[in-house]
Design an enzyme around this catalytic site. Structure first.
Site, PDB file in Angstrom:
ATOM      1  N   TYR A  55      36.498  30.625  32.417  1.00 52.00           N
ATOM      2  CA  TYR A  55      37.757  31.138  32.960  1.00 52.00           C
ATOM      3  C   TYR A  55      38.905  30.201  32.593  1.00 52.00           C
ATOM      4  CZ  TYR A  55      34.874  34.137  36.031  1.00 52.00           C
ATOM      5  OH  TYR A  55      33.971  35.046  36.540  1.00 52.00           O
ATOM      6  N   GLN A  89      24.509  38.103  39.854  1.00 54.77           N
ATOM      7  CA  GLN A  89      25.891  38.543  40.033  1.00 54.77           C
ATOM      8  C   GLN A  89      26.126  39.717  39.089  1.00 54.77           C
ATOM      9  OE1 GLN A  89      30.413  36.833  39.537  1.00 54.77           O
ATOM     10  NE2 GLN A  89      28.866  35.427  40.307  1.00 54.77           N
ATOM     11  N   TRP A 115      30.617  41.289  41.401  1.00 61.24           N
ATOM     12  CA  TRP A 115      31.889  40.903  40.797  1.00 61.24           C
ATOM     13  C   TRP A 115      32.747  42.148  40.580  1.00 61.24           C
ATOM     14  CZ3 TRP A 115      33.193  42.852  35.991  1.00 61.24           C
ATOM     15  CH2 TRP A 115      32.178  43.149  35.073  1.00 61.24           C
ATOM     16  N   PRO A 133      34.451  44.056  42.702  1.00 63.98           N
ATOM     17  CA  PRO A 133      34.027  45.175  43.541  1.00 63.98           C
ATOM     18  C   PRO A 133      35.074  46.266  43.700  1.00 63.98           C
ATOM     19  CG  PRO A 133      34.585  43.273  44.887  1.00 63.98           C
ATOM     20  CD  PRO A 133      34.603  42.810  43.469  1.00 63.98           C
ATOM     21  N   LYS A 178      45.631  52.977  44.633  1.00 59.41           N
ATOM     22  CA  LYS A 178      46.912  52.991  43.918  1.00 59.41           C
ATOM     23  C   LYS A 178      46.879  53.944  42.725  1.00 59.41           C
ATOM     24  CE  LYS A 178      47.930  48.175  45.137  1.00 59.41           C
ATOM     25  NZ  LYS A 178      48.114  46.794  44.615  1.00 59.41           N
TER      26      LYS A 178
END
Length: 347
Positions: free
Chosen positions: A59, A181, A209, A211, A220
Protein backbone atom coordinates in the site's frame (compact mmCIF):
# COMPACT_ATOMS: atom_id res chain seq x y z
CA UNK A 1 -18.31 -3.65 19.74
CA UNK A 2 -18.41 -7.42 19.51
CA UNK A 3 -15.19 -9.47 19.56
CA UNK A 4 -14.90 -12.83 17.83
CA UNK A 5 -12.23 -15.51 17.94
CA UNK A 6 -10.05 -15.50 14.84
CA UNK A 7 -10.41 -19.00 13.48
CA UNK A 8 -9.15 -21.72 15.80
CA UNK A 9 -6.83 -19.31 17.57
CA UNK A 10 -7.44 -17.80 20.98
CA UNK A 11 -7.14 -14.30 19.51
CA UNK A 12 -10.23 -12.09 19.72
CA UNK A 13 -10.70 -9.33 17.17
CA UNK A 14 -13.35 -6.66 16.72
CA UNK A 15 -16.10 -7.30 14.18
CA UNK A 16 -15.18 -4.00 12.52
CA UNK A 17 -11.51 -3.70 11.60
CA UNK A 18 -9.70 -0.64 10.31
CA UNK A 19 -8.15 -0.71 6.87
CA UNK A 20 -5.29 1.63 5.98
CA UNK A 21 -5.18 1.46 2.20
CA UNK A 22 -5.97 5.19 2.12
CA UNK A 23 -2.85 6.04 4.14
CA UNK A 24 -0.11 7.53 1.97
CA UNK A 25 1.25 10.60 0.28
CA UNK A 26 3.26 11.07 -2.90
CA UNK A 27 3.17 9.95 -6.52
CA UNK A 28 3.00 6.23 -5.69
CA UNK A 29 0.29 6.65 -3.04
CA UNK A 30 -3.00 4.78 -3.32
CA UNK A 31 -4.57 7.19 -0.85
CA UNK A 32 -3.92 10.68 0.44
CA UNK A 33 -4.37 10.37 4.22
CA UNK A 34 -1.30 11.71 6.01
CA UNK A 35 -0.04 11.11 9.53
CA UNK A 36 -2.15 13.76 11.29
CA UNK A 37 -5.42 12.54 9.82
CA UNK A 38 -4.37 8.90 10.31
CA UNK A 39 -3.95 9.52 14.03
CA UNK A 40 -7.45 11.04 14.21
CA UNK A 41 -8.98 8.11 12.34
CA UNK A 42 -7.18 5.54 14.48
CA UNK A 43 -8.25 7.27 17.68
CA UNK A 44 -11.85 7.31 16.45
CA UNK A 45 -11.73 3.58 15.74
CA UNK A 46 -10.15 2.87 19.13
CA UNK A 47 -12.89 4.91 20.83
CA UNK A 48 -15.46 2.62 19.19
CA UNK A 49 -13.67 -0.54 20.35
CA UNK A 50 -11.82 -1.48 17.15
CA UNK A 51 -8.71 -3.52 18.01
CA UNK A 52 -7.65 -4.81 14.57
CA UNK A 53 -5.76 -2.64 12.08
CA UNK A 54 -4.94 -4.08 8.67
CA UNK A 55 -2.32 -2.81 6.24
CA UNK A 56 0.08 -4.21 3.61
CA UNK A 57 3.63 -3.54 2.51
CA UNK A 58 2.47 -2.73 -1.02
CA UNK A 59 0.00 0.00 0.00
CA UNK A 60 1.48 3.27 -1.23
CA UNK A 61 4.83 1.48 -1.71
CA UNK A 62 5.35 1.07 2.05
CA UNK A 63 4.11 4.50 3.05
CA UNK A 64 0.90 3.10 4.58
CA UNK A 65 2.94 0.94 6.95
CA UNK A 66 5.16 3.89 7.85
CA UNK A 67 2.18 6.10 8.69
CA UNK A 68 0.48 3.30 10.60
CA UNK A 69 3.61 2.64 12.65
CA UNK A 70 4.11 6.32 13.47
CA UNK A 71 0.44 6.78 14.40
CA UNK A 72 0.55 3.79 16.77
CA UNK A 73 3.50 5.05 18.82
CA UNK A 74 2.66 4.50 22.47
CA UNK A 75 -0.42 2.42 21.55
CA UNK A 76 1.15 -0.66 19.96
CA UNK A 77 0.30 -3.05 22.80
CA UNK A 78 -3.39 -2.18 22.51
CA UNK A 79 -3.85 -3.21 18.88
CA UNK A 80 -3.84 -6.37 16.78
CA UNK A 81 -1.70 -5.34 13.83
CA UNK A 82 -1.95 -7.18 10.51
CA UNK A 83 0.05 -6.72 7.33
CA UNK A 84 0.74 -8.64 4.12
CA UNK A 85 3.45 -9.81 1.72
CA UNK A 86 3.51 -10.98 -1.90
CA UNK A 87 3.39 -8.10 -4.39
CA UNK A 88 6.32 -6.30 -5.95
CA UNK A 89 8.37 -4.01 -3.72
CA UNK A 90 11.19 -3.38 -6.16
CA UNK A 91 12.43 -3.99 -9.69
CA UNK A 92 14.58 -7.05 -9.03
CA UNK A 93 13.64 -10.62 -10.01
CA UNK A 94 13.26 -11.62 -6.35
CA UNK A 95 11.38 -8.52 -5.19
CA UNK A 96 7.97 -10.18 -5.48
CA UNK A 97 6.31 -13.51 -4.81
CA UNK A 98 6.39 -15.87 -1.85
CA UNK A 99 9.91 -17.29 -1.91
CA UNK A 100 11.60 -17.72 1.46
CA UNK A 101 13.92 -14.91 0.37
CA UNK A 102 11.12 -12.44 -0.33
CA UNK A 103 8.91 -13.36 2.64
CA UNK A 104 11.68 -12.98 5.21
CA UNK A 105 13.17 -9.84 3.65
CA UNK A 106 9.79 -8.16 3.46
CA UNK A 107 8.84 -9.13 7.00
CA UNK A 108 12.00 -7.44 8.24
CA UNK A 109 11.20 -4.36 6.14
CA UNK A 110 7.61 -4.25 7.43
CA UNK A 111 8.76 -4.50 11.04
CA UNK A 112 11.02 -1.51 10.47
CA UNK A 113 8.35 0.58 8.75
CA UNK A 114 5.77 -0.30 11.40
CA UNK A 115 8.26 0.49 14.19
CA UNK A 116 7.40 -2.72 16.01
CA UNK A 117 9.07 -5.91 17.19
CA UNK A 118 6.24 -8.19 16.07
CA UNK A 119 3.38 -8.53 13.61
CA UNK A 120 0.23 -10.07 15.07
CA UNK A 121 -1.14 -11.43 11.78
CA UNK A 122 1.12 -11.85 8.75
CA UNK A 123 -0.82 -12.63 5.59
CA UNK A 124 0.30 -13.86 2.20
CA UNK A 125 -1.47 -11.36 -0.05
CA UNK A 126 -1.99 -13.51 -3.15
CA UNK A 127 -1.04 -16.92 -4.54
CA UNK A 128 2.41 -17.66 -5.95
CA UNK A 129 2.27 -20.70 -8.21
CA UNK A 130 6.02 -20.70 -8.88
CA UNK A 131 7.17 -21.22 -5.28
CA UNK A 132 6.69 -24.68 -3.73
CA UNK A 133 4.03 -24.62 -1.05
CA UNK A 134 6.46 -26.29 1.37
CA UNK A 135 8.82 -23.33 0.99
CA UNK A 136 6.05 -20.80 1.57
CA UNK A 137 4.77 -22.48 4.72
CA UNK A 138 8.28 -23.16 6.09
CA UNK A 139 9.22 -19.49 5.70
CA UNK A 140 6.07 -18.40 7.53
CA UNK A 141 6.67 -20.97 10.27
CA UNK A 142 10.23 -19.68 10.70
CA UNK A 143 8.89 -16.15 11.29
CA UNK A 144 6.49 -17.48 13.92
CA UNK A 145 9.22 -19.53 15.62
CA UNK A 146 11.55 -16.51 15.63
CA UNK A 147 8.90 -14.37 17.34
CA UNK A 148 8.59 -11.88 14.49
CA UNK A 149 5.04 -13.04 13.68
CA UNK A 150 2.36 -14.45 16.00
CA UNK A 151 -0.26 -15.75 13.56
CA UNK A 152 -0.38 -16.31 9.81
CA UNK A 153 -3.15 -16.01 7.26
CA UNK A 154 -3.74 -16.03 3.53
CA UNK A 155 -5.61 -13.70 1.21
CA UNK A 156 -7.11 -14.13 -2.25
CA UNK A 157 -6.20 -17.81 -2.48
CA UNK A 158 -8.36 -20.39 -4.22
CA UNK A 159 -9.83 -23.26 -2.24
CA UNK A 160 -7.29 -25.79 -3.44
CA UNK A 161 -4.45 -23.36 -2.72
CA UNK A 162 -5.61 -23.09 0.89
CA UNK A 163 -5.85 -26.85 1.28
CA UNK A 164 -2.31 -27.27 -0.09
CA UNK A 165 -1.04 -24.76 2.46
CA UNK A 166 -2.85 -26.38 5.37
CA UNK A 167 -1.71 -29.84 4.34
CA UNK A 168 1.92 -28.71 4.09
CA UNK A 169 1.73 -27.18 7.56
CA UNK A 170 0.07 -30.28 9.02
CA UNK A 171 2.73 -32.60 7.54
CA UNK A 172 5.51 -30.80 9.41
CA UNK A 173 3.59 -29.59 12.45
CA UNK A 174 4.29 -26.00 11.41
CA UNK A 175 2.22 -22.87 11.84
CA UNK A 176 -1.20 -23.10 10.25
CA UNK A 177 -3.30 -20.36 8.71
CA UNK A 178 -5.80 -18.99 11.25
CA UNK A 179 -7.61 -16.77 8.75
CA UNK A 180 -8.17 -15.81 5.17
CA UNK A 181 -8.88 -12.30 3.95
CA UNK A 182 -11.32 -12.31 1.04
CA UNK A 183 -13.68 -10.15 -0.97
CA UNK A 184 -17.23 -11.07 0.06
CA UNK A 185 -20.30 -8.86 -0.16
CA UNK A 186 -24.03 -9.18 -0.73
CA UNK A 187 -23.25 -8.49 -4.41
CA UNK A 188 -20.10 -10.64 -4.69
CA UNK A 189 -21.02 -13.97 -3.12
CA UNK A 190 -18.70 -16.26 -5.09
CA UNK A 191 -16.76 -17.01 -1.89
CA UNK A 192 -19.72 -19.13 -0.79
CA UNK A 193 -18.90 -21.81 -3.36
CA UNK A 194 -15.65 -22.90 -1.67
CA UNK A 195 -13.93 -20.30 0.50
CA UNK A 196 -16.66 -20.02 3.14
CA UNK A 197 -17.15 -23.81 3.46
CA UNK A 198 -13.37 -24.31 3.73
CA UNK A 199 -13.23 -21.73 6.49
CA UNK A 200 -15.96 -23.52 8.44
CA UNK A 201 -14.47 -26.97 7.89
CA UNK A 202 -10.85 -26.02 8.61
CA UNK A 203 -11.33 -23.43 11.33
CA UNK A 204 -10.27 -20.29 9.48
CA UNK A 205 -11.57 -16.88 10.43
CA UNK A 206 -12.84 -14.76 7.54
CA UNK A 207 -11.73 -11.15 7.25
CA UNK A 208 -13.65 -9.31 4.54
CA UNK A 209 -11.84 -6.72 2.46
CA UNK A 210 -13.79 -3.97 0.67
CA UNK A 211 -17.09 -5.08 2.24
CA UNK A 212 -18.82 -2.11 0.57
CA UNK A 213 -17.35 -2.94 -2.84
CA UNK A 214 -15.49 0.35 -3.06
CA UNK A 215 -18.63 2.30 -2.16
CA UNK A 216 -21.01 0.57 -4.58
CA UNK A 217 -23.18 -0.76 -1.75
CA UNK A 218 -23.55 2.48 0.22
CA UNK A 219 -26.73 3.51 -1.58
CA UNK A 220 -25.08 6.37 -3.44
CA UNK A 221 -25.16 4.47 -6.74
CA UNK A 222 -28.74 4.19 -8.03
CA UNK A 223 -30.34 2.93 -11.19
CA UNK A 224 -30.83 5.67 -13.76
CA UNK A 225 -28.79 8.24 -11.88
CA UNK A 226 -25.37 9.69 -12.66
CA UNK A 227 -22.56 8.02 -10.75
CA UNK A 228 -21.25 10.15 -7.86
CA UNK A 229 -18.11 12.11 -8.74
CA UNK A 230 -14.98 11.62 -6.68
CA UNK A 231 -15.69 7.93 -6.10
CA UNK A 232 -13.67 4.90 -7.13
CA UNK A 233 -16.42 3.83 -9.53
CA UNK A 234 -17.21 7.24 -10.98
CA UNK A 235 -16.18 6.27 -14.51
CA UNK A 236 -15.97 2.47 -14.68
CA UNK A 237 -16.54 -0.70 -12.70
CA UNK A 238 -13.05 -1.42 -11.44
CA UNK A 239 -12.93 -3.75 -8.46
CA UNK A 240 -15.01 -5.81 -8.07
CA UNK A 241 -16.05 -6.48 -11.68
CA UNK A 242 -19.81 -6.13 -12.11
CA UNK A 243 -21.08 -8.83 -14.48
CA UNK A 244 -24.78 -8.10 -14.07
CA UNK A 245 -25.49 -4.40 -13.62
CA UNK A 246 -29.26 -4.88 -13.29
CA UNK A 247 -28.73 -7.40 -10.48
CA UNK A 248 -26.44 -4.89 -8.74
CA UNK A 249 -29.11 -2.20 -8.85
CA UNK A 250 -31.76 -4.66 -7.65
CA UNK A 251 -29.56 -5.40 -4.61
CA UNK A 252 -28.95 -1.70 -3.97
CA UNK A 253 -32.70 -1.00 -4.04
CA UNK A 254 -33.30 -3.54 -1.27
CA UNK A 255 -30.38 -2.13 0.74
CA UNK A 256 -31.82 1.40 0.45
CA UNK A 257 -35.34 0.24 1.39
CA UNK A 258 -34.08 -1.49 4.53
CA UNK A 259 -31.83 1.46 5.41
CA UNK A 260 -34.72 3.94 5.16
CA UNK A 261 -36.99 1.76 7.25
CA UNK A 262 -34.32 1.31 9.94
CA UNK A 263 -33.13 4.96 9.72
CA UNK A 264 -29.55 3.89 9.10
CA UNK A 265 -27.20 4.22 6.13
CA UNK A 266 -27.02 1.80 3.23
CA UNK A 267 -23.40 1.14 4.16
CA UNK A 268 -24.44 -0.07 7.61
CA UNK A 269 -27.00 -2.45 6.10
CA UNK A 270 -24.43 -3.94 3.69
CA UNK A 271 -21.88 -4.33 6.49
CA UNK A 272 -24.42 -5.89 8.84
CA UNK A 273 -25.32 -8.44 6.16
CA UNK A 274 -21.64 -9.44 5.81
CA UNK A 275 -21.09 -9.68 9.58
CA UNK A 276 -24.06 -12.02 9.90
CA UNK A 277 -22.78 -14.54 7.36
CA UNK A 278 -21.40 -17.93 8.49
CA UNK A 279 -17.68 -17.89 9.23
CA UNK A 280 -17.20 -14.12 8.99
CA UNK A 281 -15.07 -12.74 11.81
CA UNK A 282 -14.57 -9.12 10.86
CA UNK A 283 -15.21 -6.59 8.09
CA UNK A 284 -12.31 -4.30 7.22
CA UNK A 285 -13.51 -0.76 6.57
CA UNK A 286 -11.59 2.18 5.20
CA UNK A 287 -12.35 5.80 4.61
CA UNK A 288 -11.03 9.03 3.21
CA UNK A 289 -12.45 11.01 6.12
CA UNK A 290 -13.81 10.77 9.65
CA UNK A 291 -17.45 10.80 8.51
CA UNK A 292 -17.02 7.64 6.46
CA UNK A 293 -15.40 5.82 9.38
CA UNK A 294 -18.04 7.08 11.81
CA UNK A 295 -20.82 5.76 9.60
CA UNK A 296 -19.22 2.34 9.03
CA UNK A 297 -18.54 1.89 12.73
CA UNK A 298 -22.28 2.13 13.35
CA UNK A 299 -22.73 -1.25 11.65
CA UNK A 300 -21.27 -2.97 14.71
CA UNK A 301 -24.57 -2.35 16.54
CA UNK A 302 -26.97 -3.14 13.69
CA UNK A 303 -28.61 -6.56 13.71
CA UNK A 304 -30.75 -7.32 10.68
CA UNK A 305 -34.06 -9.12 11.20
CA UNK A 306 -34.60 -12.53 9.62
CA UNK A 307 -36.96 -10.94 7.10
CA UNK A 308 -34.43 -8.23 6.14
CA UNK A 309 -31.68 -10.78 5.76
CA UNK A 310 -33.92 -13.03 3.67
CA UNK A 311 -34.77 -10.18 1.32
CA UNK A 312 -31.09 -9.47 0.76
CA UNK A 313 -30.31 -13.16 0.33
CA UNK A 314 -33.10 -13.64 -2.20
CA UNK A 315 -32.19 -10.67 -4.39
CA UNK A 316 -28.49 -11.62 -4.45
CA UNK A 317 -28.71 -15.42 -4.65
CA UNK A 318 -26.21 -16.99 -7.05
CA UNK A 319 -26.90 -19.96 -9.32
CA UNK A 320 -25.38 -23.23 -8.19
CA UNK A 321 -22.45 -24.20 -10.40
CA UNK A 322 -21.15 -27.75 -10.84
CA UNK A 323 -20.53 -29.86 -8.76
CA UNK A 324 -22.75 -28.06 -6.24
CA UNK A 325 -26.04 -28.41 -8.12
CA UNK A 326 -25.31 -32.13 -8.39
CA UNK A 327 -24.55 -32.33 -4.66
CA UNK A 328 -27.78 -30.53 -3.86
CA UNK A 329 -29.71 -32.99 -6.02
CA UNK A 330 -28.08 -36.23 -4.92
CA UNK A 331 -26.08 -35.79 -1.68
CA UNK A 332 -28.47 -33.94 0.62
CA UNK A 333 -28.68 -36.94 2.95
CA UNK A 334 -24.96 -36.72 3.86
CA UNK A 335 -24.04 -33.02 4.08
CA UNK A 336 -21.85 -31.44 6.76
CA UNK A 337 -22.43 -28.05 8.35
CA UNK A 338 -19.78 -26.62 6.01
CA UNK A 339 -21.60 -28.06 2.98
CA UNK A 340 -24.88 -26.61 4.18
CA UNK A 341 -23.42 -23.12 4.43
CA UNK A 342 -23.72 -23.06 0.65
CA UNK A 343 -26.39 -25.65 -0.16
CA UNK A 344 -29.14 -25.17 2.44
CA UNK A 345 -31.00 -22.43 0.51
CA UNK A 346 -31.11 -24.67 -2.56
CA UNK A 347 -32.34 -27.89 -0.98
Amino acid sequence: MEYRLLGRSGLKVSTIAMGTMTFGRGKDAIGSVGLKEARRQIDLCFDHGVNLIDTANVYSAGRSEEITGAALKGKRADVILATKVRFGMGGGPNDRGLSRHHIINECQASLKRLQTDWIDLYQVHQWDGQTPIEEIMAALDYLVSAGHVRYIGCSNWSGWHIMKGLAAADRTGGARFVSQQIHYTVEAREAEYELVPISLAEGLGILVWSPLAGGLLTGKFRRGKKRPSGTRHAKQWAEPPIRDVERLYDIIEVIVEIAKARKVSGAQVALAWALGRPGVTSAIVGGRNMEQFEDSLGAADLILTEDERQRLDDVSKLPLIYPYWHQANTASDRLSAADRALLSPYL
